[in-house]
Write an enzyme that holds these catalytic residues in place. Structure first.
Site, mmCIF file in Angstrom:
data_model
loop_
_atom_site.group_PDB
_atom_site.id
_atom_site.type_symbol
_atom_site.label_atom_id
_atom_site.label_comp_id
_atom_site.label_asym_id
_atom_site.label_seq_id
_atom_site.Cartn_x
_atom_site.Cartn_y
_atom_site.Cartn_z
ATOM 1 N N ASP A 9 0.857 -1.175 0.000
ATOM 2 C CA ASP A 9 0.000 0.000 0.000
ATOM 3 C C ASP A 9 0.899 1.233 0.000
ATOM 4 O O ASP A 9 1.742 1.395 0.894
ATOM 5 C CB ASP A 9 -0.905 0.019 1.231
ATOM 6 C CG ASP A 9 -1.993 -1.049 1.167
ATOM 7 O OD1 ASP A 9 -2.040 -1.778 0.161
ATOM 8 O OD2 ASP A 9 -2.777 -1.144 2.127
ATOM 9 N N ASP A 131 -14.985 -3.036 -1.221
ATOM 10 C CA ASP A 131 -14.510 -2.760 0.132
ATOM 11 C C ASP A 131 -15.727 -2.451 0.993
ATOM 12 O O ASP A 131 -16.423 -1.453 0.753
ATOM 13 C CB ASP A 131 -13.551 -1.571 0.126
ATOM 14 C CG ASP A 131 -12.436 -1.736 -0.901
ATOM 15 O OD1 ASP A 131 -11.861 -2.830 -0.953
ATOM 16 O OD2 ASP A 131 -12.168 -0.774 -1.648
#
Length: 264
Positions: A9, A131
């Protein structure tokens, strides 16, 4: 065993992890994303998962150079998400050497774009990222609710030709408290042809075994981030994690690789 996919990330050009998707709860693990990617490759990664957190939230991204560096350095497929809002964004990501692109917010707000993307780029290159928090799909880098049910969204994406969904339970992400197996089971029970990559909560080996029990529901892979960075798996000791600044990161594993063309 489900395929384990290491995560990188990116925020501000560095490798970070967020806690439950909060940009205010960030841990920086490594300043050099390319070197980090090489380390995961040395540890025998077969696919790498990269997220541009700055772009996901709609901010200007300083991470594209790092993503290009990662795809240039590795000999395995890289999947990338974050800030992919248009067909031009998809084309730009693929031009950087990304093998497949993960689309999140746009899948919720502009579903017809997914159909167009599959038609233009093919189903192997397009992945939808869902998500969710409490079953609701979140958007804009997890910062906003959508009012859209995650399973209903997955069914719509399947009808549009999507072959793979990355499903993240935000409440578990970055916690290492265990994955939400019930959420993956519920989505997998509803889908008939689309595969699921699980994401969020893996903290130890038994969590991977739990994911493996969901194979009958189309869950065939799992993204692991913080647990790998925290060196929780004993096998990592063999890869000199604690000497990552000295290890020869160009000495890739000699294990046979899958042909990226068969990645599904």
């Amino acid at each position: 065993m489900a395929l384990v996919i290491p995560a990188i990330d990116l925020r501000g050009g560095r490798c970070v992890r967020l806690h439950q998707g909060s940009y205010d709860e960030e841990t920086v693990y490594f300043d050099d994303p390319v070197k980090m990617a090489k380390l995961w490759r040395v540890q025998n990664a077969r696919v790498l998962h990269v997220v541009d957190l700055d772009a996901a939230r709609g901010d200007d991204s300083p991470n594209r150079k790092a993503i290009r560096g990662i795809t240039d350095a590795l000999d395995i497929p890289v999947q990338m998400g974050g800030g992919i809002r248009s067909l031009d964004d998809i084309a730009a990501a693929l031009e950087m050497g990304v093998y497949r692109v993960i689309i999140g917010t746009a899948a919720v707000r502009n579903p017809p774009m997914i159909s167009k993307a599959i038609e233009r780029f093919g189903p192997r290159r397009i992945v939808v990222g869902i998500d969710a928090r409490n079953g609701e799909a979140r958007v804009q880098g997890w910062t906003e609710g959508s009012g859209v049910d995650a399973v209903e969204l997955a069914l719509d994406m399947q009808d549009r030709g999507v072959q793979r969904i990355v499903y993240t339970d935000i409440s578990r992400d970055g916690t290492m408290e265990g994955p939400n197996l019930n959420a993956y089971r519920a989505m997998g029970s509803a889908l008939t042809t689309t595969k699921i990559t699980a994401s969020g909560g893996v903290g130890q080996h038994r969590d991977l075994l739990g994911i493996q029990t969901l194979a009958r529901y189309g869950v065939d892979s799992v993204i692991v981030g913080k647990a790998l960075y925290e060196n929780v798996f004993p096998c990592q000791q063999f890869w000199s994690w604690n000497e990552k600044n000295e290890i020869d990161l160009d000495a890739f594993s000699t294990a046979p690789l899958h042909d990226p063309s068969v990645l599904h």
